[in-house]
Design an enzyme around this catalytic site. Structure first.
Site, PDB file in Angstrom:
ATOM      1  CB  CYS A 115      -1.428  12.307  17.708  1.00  0.00           C
ATOM      2  SG  CYS A 115      -2.072  10.693  17.185  1.00  0.00           S
ATOM      3  CB  ALA A 116       0.527  14.587  22.941  1.00  0.00           C
ATOM      4  N   PRO A 118       2.908  19.328  19.490  1.00  0.00           N
ATOM      5  CG  PRO A 118       3.053  21.645  19.137  1.00  0.00           C
ATOM      6  CD  PRO A 118       2.414  20.401  18.588  1.00  0.00           C
ATOM      7  N   GLY A 120      -0.123  21.406  22.737  1.00  0.00           N
ATOM      8  CA  GLY A 120      -1.251  22.304  22.964  1.00  0.00           C
ATOM      9  C   GLY A 120      -2.419  21.626  23.638  1.00  0.00           C
ATOM     10  CE  LYS A 121      -6.638  19.211  19.485  1.00  0.00           C
ATOM     11  NZ  LYS A 121      -5.788  20.109  18.695  1.00  0.00           N
ATOM     12  CD  GLU A 139       4.445  13.037  18.236  1.00  0.00           C
ATOM     13  OE1 GLU A 139       4.757  12.540  17.134  1.00  0.00           O
ATOM     14  OE2 GLU A 139       3.328  13.570  18.459  1.00  0.00           O
ATOM     15  CG  ASP A 166       3.088   2.276  16.492  1.00  0.00           C
ATOM     16  OD1 ASP A 166       2.001   1.645  16.555  1.00  0.00           O
ATOM     17  OD2 ASP A 166       3.519   2.781  15.447  1.00  0.00           O
ATOM     18  CG  ASP A 183      -5.217  17.158  16.990  1.00  0.00           C
ATOM     19  OD1 ASP A 183      -6.211  17.366  16.273  1.00  0.00           O
ATOM     20  OD2 ASP A 183      -4.222  17.892  16.995  1.00  0.00           O
ATOM     21  CB  CYS A 236      -5.815  20.964  11.473  1.00  0.00           C
ATOM     22  SG  CYS A 236      -4.269  20.119  11.078  1.00  0.00           S
TER      23      CYS A 236
END
Length: 461
Positions: A115-116, A118, A120-121, A139, A166, A183, A236
């Site tokens: 789930c990448a 925008p 950051g990871k 994504e 997916d 994430d 988060c």
């Protein structure tokens, strides 16, 4: 900030929760700004933020992470657009510890960031991997996948495949990945201080729906993790339903074991325990960062191996590939053509890239070098951003700060003694993109979709 009473009630009993401190920190105007430097472009000794009075101090769990003393105008900093650093929340940089403490990063690895967007990871993972490793950065939402691709391009690595799939699609790759990072989409309560809209959108029903979606995502992707592979799960959110409950569900439902991480006392990260597993929660009144949760697992059972296949993608003929030698070292690269676009893939991972192109919806891979027109390359922006470009044979034109911003806005500007032909527009020694200098004008090849739209220019001091 008025926090929902149901939300505060849901946190009661959580390890480390202090209601008064929690409410106070959400009502205090204490912005935290942090960045992570790009080690393939810049080191920690360099000046990374333009503008006066910005000081940096280290994020303790991330080697290239830094807190900034104030938030500058990143939009008008050319080094931001050059990919010298990524503006990232400090708590989420803890991913570095999860990877370093569980995985031999010098090995040749295959890692999925599920789930990448925008990015950051994914850019963080890429900075930690060997050049022989492969990162699949995925994504599911098409528009966000485009933003992810742009940030991957800006970062400049060459061993990444960006996909728009997916989670269930990765069942086609049984036992393929050494590490999977999830994430997960969540209710976002850890970001209330940064996004008051998230407070208005929070509800107990939304938390339940997020928890159900997180379970579906994890169940769909786990077959793609090899035996003894590592799963890193994070949110988060502060919610037990999205954190401890998911931890317990994973251990109860799959052949996974929790992997504990070593914490330094001065980090002030809160370790939580649930059903023989460990998780790590970041309370914003204990750490300098936002709310975050992470848990790490090792897969104990095998789920098969990727099917055998025959490579289908044909590399460019030697004659056409030789035309690219002026721009880069082609000895360890293979070039493939999709339509009129030519991509550079690492030779060592040509078959892996090809396999992924056959099984997934790939929107970007390796480095997009450009298009060949009558055996001459029209270079792409991605080549300027990459580290495979041989800058020694390309003319570089140094721009002032004012000129660099004009370039990034795609406005007209002039440069004295710029020479002629294709050139790299640069700032402080870092490429920003291409321009073609003609006798009476400069053709600006900075991508239109990336241009700075704002007109306000900050103080250049």
């Amino acid at each position: 900030m008025q926090l929902p009473s149901a939300f505060i009630h849901s946190l009661q009993g959580l390890t480390g929760f202090d209601e008064e401190a929690f409410v106070d920190i959400h009502n205090a105007a204490v912005p935290v700004t942090s960045v992570r430097l790009n080690p393939i472009k810049i080191d920690e000794t360099a000046r990374v933020i333009t503008g006066a009075g910005v000081k940096k101090s280290p994020v303790p769990w991330c080697a290239n992470g830094y807190y900034l003393s104030r938030r500058p105008s990143f939009t008008f900093d050319p080094l931001f657009h050059a990919g010298c650093y990524y503006v990232q929340e400090a708590s989420s940089m803890f991913l570095e510890q999860a990877l370093m403490q569980t995985t031999e990063l010098s090995n040749d690895l295959k890692i999925l960031d599920l789930c990448a967007a925008p990015g950051g990871k994914s850019t963080h993972i890429q900075s930690l991997l060997s050049n022989q490793s492969v990162l699949v950065s995925n994504e599911i939402i098409k528009a966000r996948a485009g933003i992810l691709r742009d940030n991957i391009v800006k970062w400049g690595g060459a061993n990444v495949v960006v996909t728009n799939n997916d989670p269930r699609d990765f069942e086609r790759l049984p036992g393929f990945f050494d590490v999977i990072v999830v994430d997960a989409p969540c209710s976002g309560s850890g970001l209330f201080r940064r996004d008051e809209m998230a407070v208005e959108e929070w509800s107990e029903q939304a938390v339940t729906l997020c928890s159900q979606r997180q379970q579906r995502i994890l169940a769909d992707v786990l077959p793609a993790l090899r035996e003894e592979g590592i799963l890193i799960y994070s949110t988060c959110s502060y919610s037990q339903q999205e954190d401890e409950v998911i931890l317990e569900w994973l251990i109860a439902s799959f052949d996974l074991e929790s992997v504990p991480l070593k914490l330094q006392p001065e980090w002030n990260i809160t370790e939580v325990s649930a059903a023989s597993g460990s998780g790590y929660r970041f309370w914003p009144y204990r750490v300098k960062g936002e709310g975050f949760f992470m848990s790490v697992f090792r897969k104990k059972n095998a789920t098969g191996n990727p099917e055998k296949y025959r490579p289908k993608t044909k590399a460019l003929p030697a004659r056409e590939a030789a035309a690219l030698g002026r721009w880069m070292d082609i000895s360890d690269r293979r070039f493939v053509s999709f339509g009129d676009k030519i991509y550079s893939w690492p030779a060592v991972n040509f078959e892996v890239f090809d396999f992924l192109a056959q099984r997934l919806k790939v929107i970007y891979s390796g480095v997009l070098t450009g298009a060949l027109v009558r055996d001459k390359l029209i270079p792409d922006h991605a080549l300027a951003m990459s580290r495979i470009l041989n800058e020694a044979v390309v003319t570089k034109t140094a721009l002032s700060l004012e000129q660099a911003v004009c370039y990034l806005q795609r406005k007209d500007f002039s440069v004295d003694n710029a020479g002629k032909g294709w050139q790299l527009a640069g700032f402080d020694g870092f490429p920003l993109g291409w321009m073609n200098v003609l006798p009476n004008r400069i053709n600006n090849y900075y991508p239109k979709e990336l241009r700075i739209l704002k007109e306000r220019i900050p103080d250049w001091s």
